[in-house]
Design a protein around this motif. Structure first.
Motif, PDB file in Angstrom:
ATOM      1  N   ASP A  64      -8.300  49.973  19.177  1.00 39.31           N
ATOM      2  CA  ASP A  64      -9.056  48.919  18.521  1.00 39.31           C
ATOM      3  C   ASP A  64      -8.625  47.551  19.077  1.00 39.31           C
ATOM      4  O   ASP A  64      -7.671  46.949  18.586  1.00 39.31           O
ATOM      5  N   PRO A  65      -9.299  47.111  20.140  1.00 40.49           N
ATOM      6  CA  PRO A  65      -8.846  45.898  20.823  1.00 40.49           C
ATOM      7  C   PRO A  65      -8.817  44.670  19.919  1.00 40.49           C
ATOM      8  O   PRO A  65      -7.945  43.830  20.051  1.00 40.49           O
ATOM      9  N   ARG A  66      -9.738  44.593  19.006  1.00 37.20           N
ATOM     10  CA  ARG A  66      -9.818  43.365  18.207  1.00 37.20           C
ATOM     11  C   ARG A  66      -8.539  43.116  17.436  1.00 37.20           C
ATOM     12  O   ARG A  66      -8.014  42.023  17.404  1.00 37.20           O
ATOM     13  N   GLU A  67      -8.072  44.206  16.795  1.00 42.90           N
ATOM     14  CA  GLU A  67      -6.873  44.076  15.986  1.00 42.90           C
ATOM     15  C   GLU A  67      -5.658  43.781  16.871  1.00 42.90           C
ATOM     16  O   GLU A  67      -4.877  42.883  16.598  1.00 42.90           O
ATOM     17  N   ILE A  68      -5.541  44.539  17.946  1.00 41.48           N
ATOM     18  CA  ILE A  68      -4.388  44.403  18.832  1.00 41.48           C
ATOM     19  C   ILE A  68      -4.314  43.015  19.446  1.00 41.48           C
ATOM     20  O   ILE A  68      -3.273  42.373  19.464  1.00 41.48           O
ATOM     21  N   GLU A  69      -5.449  42.547  19.930  1.00 36.88           N
ATOM     22  CA  GLU A  69      -5.428  41.320  20.722  1.00 36.88           C
ATOM     23  C   GLU A  69      -5.079  40.092  19.896  1.00 36.88           C
ATOM     24  O   GLU A  69      -4.238  39.287  20.288  1.00 36.88           O
ATOM     25  N   SER A  70      -5.728  39.945  18.758  1.00 36.75           N
ATOM     26  CA  SER A  70      -5.425  38.748  17.976  1.00 36.75           C
ATOM     27  C   SER A  70      -3.979  38.797  17.487  1.00 36.75           C
ATOM     28  O   SER A  70      -3.303  37.785  17.409  1.00 36.75           O
ATOM     29  N   TYR A  71      -3.520  40.013  17.191  1.00 39.20           N
ATOM     30  CA  TYR A  71      -2.140  40.149  16.736  1.00 39.20           C
ATOM     31  C   TYR A  71      -1.151  39.662  17.790  1.00 39.20           C
ATOM     32  O   TYR A  71      -0.294  38.829  17.539  1.00 39.20           O
ATOM     33  N   TRP A  72      -1.294  40.167  19.009  1.00 34.30           N
ATOM     34  CA  TRP A  72      -0.325  39.798  20.047  1.00 34.30           C
ATOM     35  C   TRP A  72      -0.460  38.354  20.482  1.00 34.30           C
ATOM     36  O   TRP A  72       0.528  37.693  20.809  1.00 34.30           O
ATOM     37  N   GLN A  73      -1.691  37.857  20.476  1.00 30.72           N
ATOM     38  CA  GLN A  73      -1.857  36.449  20.852  1.00 30.72           C
ATOM     39  C   GLN A  73      -1.055  35.562  19.904  1.00 30.72           C
ATOM     40  O   GLN A  73      -0.430  34.587  20.322  1.00 30.72           O
ATOM     41  N   LYS A  74      -1.101  35.920  18.640  1.00 29.14           N
ATOM     42  CA  LYS A  74      -0.381  35.143  17.637  1.00 29.14           C
ATOM     43  C   LYS A  74       1.126  35.231  17.893  1.00 29.14           C
ATOM     44  O   LYS A  74       1.829  34.222  17.916  1.00 29.14           O
ATOM     45  N   ILE A  75       1.623  36.440  18.093  1.00 27.88           N
ATOM     46  CA  ILE A  75       3.058  36.635  18.328  1.00 27.88           C
ATOM     47  C   ILE A  75       3.525  35.889  19.587  1.00 27.88           C
ATOM     48  O   ILE A  75       4.524  35.190  19.582  1.00 27.88           O
ATOM     49  N   TRP A  76       2.772  36.016  20.646  1.00 24.61           N
ATOM     50  CA  TRP A  76       3.162  35.354  21.909  1.00 24.61           C
ATOM     51  C   TRP A  76       3.308  33.844  21.705  1.00 24.61           C
ATOM     52  O   TRP A  76       4.244  33.232  22.175  1.00 24.61           O
ATOM     53  N   GLU A  77       2.307  33.297  21.010  1.00 20.74           N
ATOM     54  CA  GLU A  77       2.336  31.847  20.853  1.00 20.74           C
ATOM     55  C   GLU A  77       3.471  31.437  19.916  1.00 20.74           C
ATOM     56  O   GLU A  77       4.187  30.466  20.183  1.00 20.74           O
ATOM     57  N   GLU A  78       3.661  32.203  18.847  1.00 19.93           N
ATOM     58  CA  GLU A  78       4.747  31.913  17.909  1.00 19.93           C
ATOM     59  C   GLU A  78       6.095  31.974  18.593  1.00 19.93           C
ATOM     60  O   GLU A  78       6.959  31.141  18.392  1.00 19.93           O
ATOM     61  N   GLN A  79       6.255  32.997  19.397  1.00 20.84           N
ATOM     62  CA  GLN A  79       7.552  33.233  20.030  1.00 20.84           C
ATOM     63  C   GLN A  79       7.712  32.465  21.336  1.00 20.84           C
ATOM     64  O   GLN A  79       8.749  32.546  21.978  1.00 20.84           O
TER      65      GLN A  79
END
Length: 971
Positions: free
Chosen positions: A12-27
């Motif tokens: 499910d790309p939608r869930e995965i992508e927004s999740y990691w984008q958020k983590i990458w930017e946060e971290q």
RNA sequence: GGGCGAGUGGUGGAAUGGUAGACACGCGGGUCUCAAAAACCCGUGAGCUUUAAACUCGUGUGGGUUCGACUCCCACCUUGCCCACCA
């Protein structure tokens, strides 16, 4: 969340992508510390600092913490939002950046918006919204889209050119150029676009039309600000060869600078004390000059030649003619004779002076000598007005050497006289003996007194020496490049930070008469400008730069921002803006009301990215030293000339005034190709512009990224077809399934056990929770034949690592992806129906190779399968991703896989057996026997149908190429 | 007019002197299903042939170099991009 996903085995790309984008930017995993990077190695670049490994063939690519500035051309945020062409360019750049990061470089990959300037303003006019408001809307939309593409941008360093924090420094740049004597004001013939109601740089006029709105431009005399880019013509040209840019772009830049070497020759005017200088690249034809032509804009026309009804008539027509009309007129050259004649200095012949608009004021001296016998334009002009034609070059053509070219030579109808070493050739004649066209080729000088017999072009240098000795002319170089017209009578741009003081002007004062000016050493001036100070102080009377502490000169928020058409900027009516005080005498003075060209904004943005966190300087000098020049710059070929030339110019200026130590901003520039939609260029008018949003929503950014990179060679562009996207979606789903299905169930569900890393020495060894080979699940059923299988599988893996590594390094993304697909297909076939599983090593390697292309799905799988952490553990509150120092959790910070050539060796090689060059059989030969020709030949003779083909034939020759082919040649 | 590229199946493309068409799309057939979608499997340059094997042809056109050419050389055709009255 992920557990469910894994159980369902659903990607499910939608869930995965927004999740990691958020983590990458946060971290902040894509935000290098600009002050802490290891400076570039001065001794040996790219040397691996990890010397433990015995042999690492890709070591030369590796680096530890070395700065790598990976720049892509920041977009102009059109209101329609980012289109897929932008994404194509950015993805290609991002893949390279991610690759470099995994190779150990500290990669800086910034992004921003180029939203100041005519393009944005014109859109604002069209929809009737204030550009400032529109900018906010576009900005939000663009940044949202850019985030969704999953690029490794450093979001802490974004910039917008219309932000006063940015244009403050654009204005500062202007002031630096002004103080260096490189900005000046002059009245000149300029291009004016009646629709955009502003002047344009020469570069912004395409086929006589406005680059932005395609309206025919008008030529007008106006007083404008210019940057003296011509001062750097020689350096801009000379440095080109040192750049790692494509040949095409280099050629385009060379052509634009357009250096011509020749001579300046002075003609006396009869019955006048005035003289005319002409520039020519063919001084060797001076004896053939039968008339002189000056441009209608030539100063002597106003001073001397502008008499008589015919002349006046002609001038009134010619001057208003647009560039487009002049070009359209093509060869029907029109002119008018003056009452004057000139004296040819070599033979004292009197020749008439004409005025014609085929001679351009902007090039050379605006006057030419007409040599109709040896210049096609002069020839046509002479024909039309029945002017004398005098041949001074006897054409020589060397006898063609190869039989082919000789045949072609004769076929073309050239009357070659066989048996002679050379063929005399002059201008082509009609049957009546009349010349049909000018002869511009090589030859021997005739009809030219003491020059007779000299060869052209070899002896042109000697001719110029002669002219210099006789004080008739001198060696001269001229350029096509003209000074950069920088002022615009528009609203949406940085106000030019200059002040005009009438009182100081009357006293003859300017900034160039101040103490500050006198202290500055103007390194940028060539020594032949004996006194730049005198020159500037006379032309710049009354002009002062805004003091740096008073920057920025804010663009006032006004209601009347639309172009006025009066020849003045909308700012000219804003009293509160105009009125200020003279920095010199403190009396009331007025601000310059023009804004600067948008190309100035983008000519230095890569400096600003480095210091967006610092308000006190345009850019931090130390950081610039570490990070610049840009290591890789990726963008569209349409910027080959303008943007790249301006950026080079600004960089050279910054060097000359002492801010930096390099003079070329971009070590490497790579031009990506154009993305088209089903064979047609994407354009708003055709309504076929593809917006990535819907595709990302449907398939995910990873699919779109892979698809775009797979279309074709990155430098050739590609054709966007909707249906083909599905294939790439399928590929990701297959990889997802292969990895999850074939992995040991325990591995997926959790309960990690600390084991050594399968990729030994790869840096994540100590304490990392990397599982051992999954296949060590000790199933006796498949130990049979396992050794052979292991070797093959390992070979395939190393082969793929090699191929993908080399392909990405050369930006051959399409074949890199194909190689991964091949590996997938191989594994799939290998595992099918057997109880085999993919090994942990294979999974990890596959994910890493795929990571630059599909950053989200690889991160997700890396966590679930290799690290066996659930993404939810990665919330910022979690201890697993505690500090910024511990960034090893992301696949994008893992070391790039290495290959070992010893695993690439095949134990059997396929040899192609040919008879007379036609393939008749193939042969498997043991590697160690390959060197023995007789052995291979023996086998080959017996293989397949070869025997039949050789039956009864005599073998003349056997060609054996080791490891590849053996060919029997029969009689 | 000048400069620089490109021309390969139905389509995007791969192969830079050594088995042309990798990889993918599309298409055809099949499995699963009540059905469809998805997924999976098989096939897919052309000709000849019921099929298979074999053979022949095939990288814009014509010629050349070579044991061997999509690849190198010459000429031409088509097409794309950039520049263009630059003296």
């Amino acid at each position: 969340m992920t557990k469910t996903k894994l159980k369902d085995n659903k990607y499910d790309p939608r869930e995965i992508e927004s999740y990691w984008q958020k983590i990458w930017e946060e971290q902040k995993i894509y935000s290098p510390n600009l002050d802490a990077s290891t400076p570039p190695c001065t001794r040996r670049c790219g040397a691996s600092l990890r010397t433990k490994k015995p042999f690492d063939p890709s070591a030369s690519l590796r680096a530890q913490g070395k700065p790598f500035y990976n720049l892509m051309m920041f977009p102009y945020p059109s209101a329609e939002g980012m289109h897929v062409g932008n994404m194509y360019a950015f993805t290609g750049a991002d893949v390279y950046g991610r690759f470099k990061r995994m190779l150990g470089f500290d990669v800086l990959e910034p992004i921003g918006l180029d939203g100041f300037g005519i393009h944005s303003e014109n859109y604002a006019i069209k929809i009737g919204r204030h550009p400032k408001e529109q900018a906010k809307i576009s900005e939000a939309n663009f940044y949202r889209q850019l985030r969704a593409t999953g690029n490794g941008f450093d979001w802490s360093r974004k910039l917008e050119t219309y932000d006063s924090k940015y244009y403050k420094w654009t204005q500062w740049m202007f002031i630096q150029l002004f103080k260096a004597g490189l900005a000046y004001r002059k009245r000149a013939m300029v291009n004016f676009c009646p629709s955009c109601k502003t002047v344009l740089a020469d570069e912004q006029v395409i086929d006589g039309r406005c680059e932005r709105c395609a309206t025919l431009v008008i030529r007008e005399q106006r007083e404008q600000w210019f940057f003296r880019i011509t001062h750097y013509a020689e350096k801009l040209l000379g440095n080109i060869e040192k750049l790692n840019w494509s040949q095409k772009v280099k050629t385009a830049q060379r052509a634009w600078i357009g250096k011509s070497e020749g001579a300046l020759i002075t003609f006396k005017i009869k019955n006048s004390h005035r003289t005319i200088d002409v520039f020519t690249t063919r001084p060797d034809t001076l004896f053939g000059a039968t008339f002189l032509v000056v441009s209608p804009e030539h100063p002597l026309v106003a001073d001397l030649f502008g008499q008589g009804k015919d002349v006046m008539n002609y001038l009134s027509k010619a001057v208003v003619k647009s560039e487009q009309e002049r070009i359209a007129q093509g060869k029907g050259k029109e002119g008018v004779p003056t009452w004057y004649s000139a004296i040819n200095p070599v033979n004292n012949q009197e020749i008439p002076i004409w005025i014609a608009d085929y001679v351009l004021m902007g090039y050379g001296t605006g006057a030419i000598m007409g040599v109709p016998a040896h210049d096609q334009r002069d020839f046509e002009f002479a024909k039309k007005y029945k002017l004398a034609i005098k041949t001074v070059i006897l054409g020589i053509r060397r006898k063609p050497e190869t039989p082919e070219s000789l045949r072609a030579f004769h076929a073309k109808g050239d009357s070659g006289q066989d048996g002679h070493q050379t063929v005399a050739r002059q201008a082509r004649m009609t049957a009546g003996g009349e010349i049909e066209e000018a002869y511009i080729g090589e030859g021997v000088i005739i009809n030219s007194g003491e020059w007779n017999g000299r060869k052209v072009p070899e002896d042109i240098g000697k001719v110029i020496d002669w002219l210099e000795q006789k004080s008739i002319g001198r060696r001269e170089v001229t350029y096509h490049l003209r000074d950069w017209l920088i002022s615009r009578q528009r609203y949406w741009g940085p106000p030019i930070p200059l002040i005009y003081c009438n009182i100081c002007a009357k006293k003859g004062e300017s900034w160039f008469t101040t103490d500050e000016s006198l202290k500055i050493e103007r390194k940028s001036w060539k020594s032949d400008h004996a006194s730049p100070f005198d020159f500037l102080s006379s032309t710049m009377r009354g002009w002062f730069p805004v003091q740096e502490k008073d920057l920025p000169v804010l663009l006032p928020d006004v209601k009347e921002w639309k172009p006025t058409g009066t020849g003045k900027s909308p700012l000219a009516t804003v009293e509160s803006f105009i009125n200020t005080f003279c920095p010199n005498c403190k009396s009331p003075a007025k601000r310059e009301t023009d804004v600067s060209d948008n190309f100035l904004d983008s000519a230095w943005y890569f400096f600003r990215y480095l210091s967006t966190d610092i308000d006190s300087t345009a850019f931090d000098i130390k950081r610039a030293k570490n990070w610049l020049p840009v290591k890789m710059y990726i963008g569209g070929a349409e910027h080959s000339v303008l943007h790249l030339l301006y950026a080079r110019f600004i960089t050279m200026v910054l060097k000359d005034i002492g801010f930096i130590e390099f003079e070329e901003p971009f070590s490497r520039f790579y031009a990506h190709g154009l993305l088209v939609k089903e064979g047609a260029k994407m354009s708003k008018s055709k309504g076929n512009v593809v917006v990535p949003d819907e595709y990302i929503r449907k398939f995910g950014a990873d699919t779109l990224r892979l698809y775009l990179m797979f279309l074709g060679p990155f430098n050739q562009g590609g054709d966007f077809y909707d249906t083909a996207l599905e294939g790439m979606y399928r590929f990701i789903k297959r990889v997802w399934r292969l990895i999850l299905d074939s992995c040991h169930p325990e591995l997926v569900s959790g309960s990690p056990s600390p084991v050594p890393s399968p990729l030994e020495g790869e840096g994540q060894g100590e304490g990392a929770e990397i599982p051992k080979s999954i296949r060590q699940a000790q199933d006796p059923e498949f130990t049979e034949g396992q050794v052979r299988n292991d070797t093959q599988r390992r070979r395939m893996m190393h082969k793929t690592i090699k191929k993908v590594t080399e392909d990405i390094e050369h930006l051959r993304y399409n074949t890199a992806i194909a190689a991964m697909m091949e590996w997938y297909n191989y594994l799939k076939l290998e595992l099918r129906g057997k109880k085999l599983e993919v090994t942990g090593e294979e999974v990890e390697t596959f994910l890493k190779l795929l990571a630059p292309f599909a950053p989200h799905v690889t991160e997700e799988l890396y966590h679930n399968v290799i690290l066996r952490r659930q993404p939810k553990d990665l919330d910022s509150s979690s201890r697993l991703v505690g500090t910024q120092n511990d960034k090893k959790w992301s696949i994008h910070l893992q070391p790039w896989p290495t290959f070992d050539p010893k695993f690439l060796e095949e134990d059997e090689v396929t040899i192609v057996v040919q008879v007379n060059g036609k393939v008749r059989a193939t042969l498997e030969v043991k590697s160690e026997k390959l060197k023995v020709k007789s052995y291979v030949e023996e086998l080959a003779r017996k293989s397949g149908k070869v025997k039949e083909y050789l039956e009864g034939k005599e073998i003349e020759k056997v060609v054996y190429v080791e490891g590849k082919v053996i060919n029997f040649v029969t009689g």
